[in-house]
Every structure is written in C-alpha cells, then in structure tokens.
Design an enzyme around this catalytic site. Structure first.
Site, mmCIF file in Angstrom:
data_model
loop_
_atom_site.group_PDB
_atom_site.id
_atom_site.type_symbol
_atom_site.label_atom_id
_atom_site.label_comp_id
_atom_site.label_asym_id
_atom_site.label_seq_id
_atom_site.Cartn_x
_atom_site.Cartn_y
_atom_site.Cartn_z
ATOM 1 N N PRO A 3 0.824 -1.216 0.000
ATOM 2 C CA PRO A 3 0.000 0.000 0.000
ATOM 3 C C PRO A 3 0.858 1.267 0.000
ATOM 4 O O PRO A 3 1.844 1.371 0.738
ATOM 5 C CB PRO A 3 -0.791 -0.114 1.306
ATOM 6 C CG PRO A 3 -0.711 -1.548 1.698
ATOM 7 C CD PRO A 3 0.613 -2.028 1.200
ATOM 8 N N GLU A 4 0.477 2.211 -0.832
ATOM 9 C CA GLU A 4 1.069 3.542 -0.836
ATOM 10 C C GLU A 4 -0.065 4.537 -0.609
ATOM 11 O O GLU A 4 -1.209 4.137 -0.331
ATOM 12 C CB GLU A 4 1.822 3.788 -2.143
ATOM 13 C CG GLU A 4 2.951 2.785 -2.385
ATOM 14 C CD GLU A 4 3.846 3.144 -3.567
ATOM 15 O OE1 GLU A 4 4.154 4.338 -3.759
ATOM 16 O OE2 GLU A 4 4.236 2.227 -4.318
ATOM 17 N N ARG A 40 1.403 -10.305 6.153
ATOM 18 C CA ARG A 40 2.743 -10.385 6.721
ATOM 19 C C ARG A 40 2.862 -9.775 8.115
ATOM 20 O O ARG A 40 3.838 -10.001 8.813
ATOM 21 C CB ARG A 40 3.750 -9.729 5.769
ATOM 22 C CG ARG A 40 3.874 -10.461 4.447
ATOM 23 C CD ARG A 40 4.963 -9.889 3.568
ATOM 24 N NE ARG A 40 6.280 -10.024 4.182
ATOM 25 C CZ ARG A 40 7.399 -9.584 3.623
ATOM 26 N NH1 ARG A 40 7.349 -8.981 2.440
ATOM 27 N NH2 ARG A 40 8.557 -9.735 4.234
ATOM 28 N N HIS A 53 -6.607 -13.965 6.474
ATOM 29 C CA HIS A 53 -5.673 -12.935 6.921
ATOM 30 C C HIS A 53 -6.371 -11.741 7.566
ATOM 31 O O HIS A 53 -5.735 -10.717 7.804
ATOM 32 C CB HIS A 53 -4.812 -12.459 5.741
ATOM 33 C CG HIS A 53 -3.917 -13.531 5.194
ATOM 34 N ND1 HIS A 53 -3.658 -13.675 3.841
ATOM 35 C CD2 HIS A 53 -3.235 -14.527 5.824
ATOM 36 C CE1 HIS A 53 -2.868 -14.701 3.661
ATOM 37 N NE2 HIS A 53 -2.590 -15.238 4.837
ATOM 38 N N ARG A 84 16.133 0.419 -2.165
ATOM 39 C CA ARG A 84 14.911 -0.057 -2.842
ATOM 40 C C ARG A 84 15.208 -0.425 -4.289
ATOM 41 O O ARG A 84 16.005 0.244 -4.961
ATOM 42 C CB ARG A 84 13.835 1.032 -2.836
ATOM 43 C CG ARG A 84 13.570 1.682 -1.492
ATOM 44 C CD ARG A 84 12.851 0.753 -0.538
ATOM 45 N NE ARG A 84 12.474 1.444 0.688
ATOM 46 C CZ ARG A 84 11.324 2.059 0.883
ATOM 47 N NH1 ARG A 84 10.416 2.079 -0.069
ATOM 48 N NH2 ARG A 84 11.059 2.657 2.031
ATOM 49 N N ARG A 100 21.687 16.426 0.722
ATOM 50 C CA ARG A 100 22.706 15.393 0.547
ATOM 51 C C ARG A 100 22.137 14.059 0.083
ATOM 52 O O ARG A 100 22.894 13.180 -0.329
ATOM 53 C CB ARG A 100 23.462 15.182 1.861
ATOM 54 C CG ARG A 100 24.287 16.397 2.279
ATOM 55 C CD ARG A 100 25.109 16.082 3.517
ATOM 56 N NE ARG A 100 25.920 17.221 3.915
ATOM 57 C CZ ARG A 100 26.783 17.211 4.934
ATOM 58 N NH1 ARG A 100 26.915 16.087 5.646
ATOM 59 N NH2 ARG A 100 27.482 18.286 5.243
#
Length: 265
Positions: A11-12, A119, A101, A254, A157
């Site tokens: 999910p985002e 999870r 679940h 990522r 940075r």
C-alpha cells in the site's frame, strides 16, 4: 456488500486514501457492536481486551490520512485508532466468513470492517490522546499530496529516490510512486537533491501531485501501459515514452527502475 476486496500489493498513499474512504463510507458515526481480535500479533502497544473496552459501544468519527497512516478518532473520548498497512495490509467492508488474513474485525449492525494483513509487519495502535498521537507521528514528514515547496523539505545530501521514499522526509510515497514520479519528471533517481535546481524541484512537485491525484482516482498506482508502472516488471521492459530498454538497480535500499535516455544521470 463489500468494499476494497482486492489486494494490489504494497500500500502507498493512494491505497490508504482508498481505505480511508471505505471507512468513511461504511463505519463513521455508527455504533461499534464488538471488536474481534483474531490475531493479537498486529496489535501495537494495546491488548485485545483494552481495545475491545475502548471501542465497543462507541462510534468512529471522520478518519484522516497522513501519508501511509490512517487515523480514526473515537467519538466520546480522546482516543484515536491508528492503522498502518505495512507491505500487505488492507481494509475491507464485508459480511460472511472472514478471510484467513483478517486480523482485527470491527463489528456493526449490518457489516464488518476488517483489517487484513498477511505479513503483519505493521498493525493497529490506540493513541490514548492527542499527545500520544503526536509522539507516534513525530518522525513522519508532511503528506506528499499536501506538501509545500520541495526545496524546503528534501535533504540536499540525499539522492532523489532515497529522499522521496523516506517517510520522515515525505509521507506516503513508496517504490512504485517514487519511480513513476521521477520518470514523469525526467529526473534520474540517483541525482543528489543539491544538484536539482529550483525550477526542476517545482516541476517535480507538480508532477508528484498530478501522479498522486490520478492514482487516488484509480485507487492504486495503476499498471497502465502508458505508465512506467505498467512496464517496470516486464523482462525486457521498455520506456513508454521513448522505447529505450529500462534500467534496474537499487537506490535508497529499494529496487529502482528508470529510463537511461529520459532520465540521464
């Protein structure tokens, strides 16, 4: 009747906004008749009995979202239910037999709001008051859909991709969205923020907001052929814009996909 039945992956922000709308449509201002904790491993800093006691007989107020967090105030008290969906979480309005679940179920007269997570990397919290909620969210950056000028928030940075997916810098973006936004803005994910001019940062913010709005409308980051998201997992995926073979690497820890032609280093 059901809501949000399908699971589409990590999910985002657009997914969590979809979960917020499911809750707002079905559960706000309605009496909670019970709370079933089917797996207490998803509870964080609250026990099953305490959660039931805090919520049974009460009602949810209008939920709000901060990045990937879903914040649900409880009417008649200072508490807030705080949901995070980790990598596999989701929220559903359903009846009938629970999914294997489904970890926590909020019961109402004519349906159930189910927190589902395979999870169990994140979970459900109960913030006792505003101070507790502030402490919980203290390390969360501004919401990616609401943020102001990026020059004020992105660390000079950091690499662009690493900065965009850092939830303490900017809340709500994950892998798919960060890569999609950088591809649309024609910015290389490995560029340092300090190398990006103010005009480019303005374009990045505009691109981010447009991409987020389109994704929210779709309820996810849609894998359309015209989007990088629709090509990134193809074995020999090519750029939807120029046809160049996409590059794959890692940025900010990522998996990262970009077009070497459209997004030169």
């Amino acid at each position: 009747m059901a809501g949000r039945v399908e699971d589409f992956g990590m999910p985002e922000l657009p997914d969590v906004e979809g979960f917020r709308r499911v809750l707002a449509e079905h559960a706000v201002n309605r009496r909670i008749t019970g709370v079933v904790v089917r797996d207490a491993q998803v509870l964080r800093d609250v026990g099953a009995a305490a959660l039931r006691e805090a919520l049974t007989g009460r009602r949810f107020a209008e939920p709000r979202r901060l990045g990937k967090w879903l914040l649900v105030p409880v009417r008649g008290g200072p508490a807030t239910v705080v949901l995070h969906f980790g990598m596999t979480g989701s929220l559903h309005w359903q009846t009938g037999e629970p999914h294997r679940h489904d970890r926590v179920i909020f019961c109402f007269a004519d349906g159930e709001l189910r927190y589902r997570d395979m999870r169990k990397l994140q979970g459900l919290r109960l913030a006792a008051d505003e101070q507790a909620l502030d402490r919980l969210l203290a390390d969360t950056g501004p919401d990616a859909l609401e943020v102001g000028p990026l020059k004020d928030v992105l660390p000079p940075r950091k690499q662009l991709k690493a900065a965009l997916v850092d939830q303490s810098v900017l809340a709500g973006l994950g892998n798919l969205l960060a890569d999609e936004i950088l591809w649309r803005a024609k910015l290389n994910p490995y560029r340092k923020v300090s190398s990006v001019g103010e005009k480019e940062l303005g374009l990045l913010r505009t691109t981010m907001r447009k991409t987020l709005r389109e994704s929210v409308e779709a309820g996810r980051v849609p894998p359309r052929p015209s989007w990088l998201t629709g090509r990134r997992d193809e074995p020999s995926g090519s750029c939807p814009r120029c046809g160049t073979t996409l590059e794959h690497g890692r940025a900010g820890g990522r998996g990262t996909v970009w077009c070497p032609h459209c997004q030169p280093g």
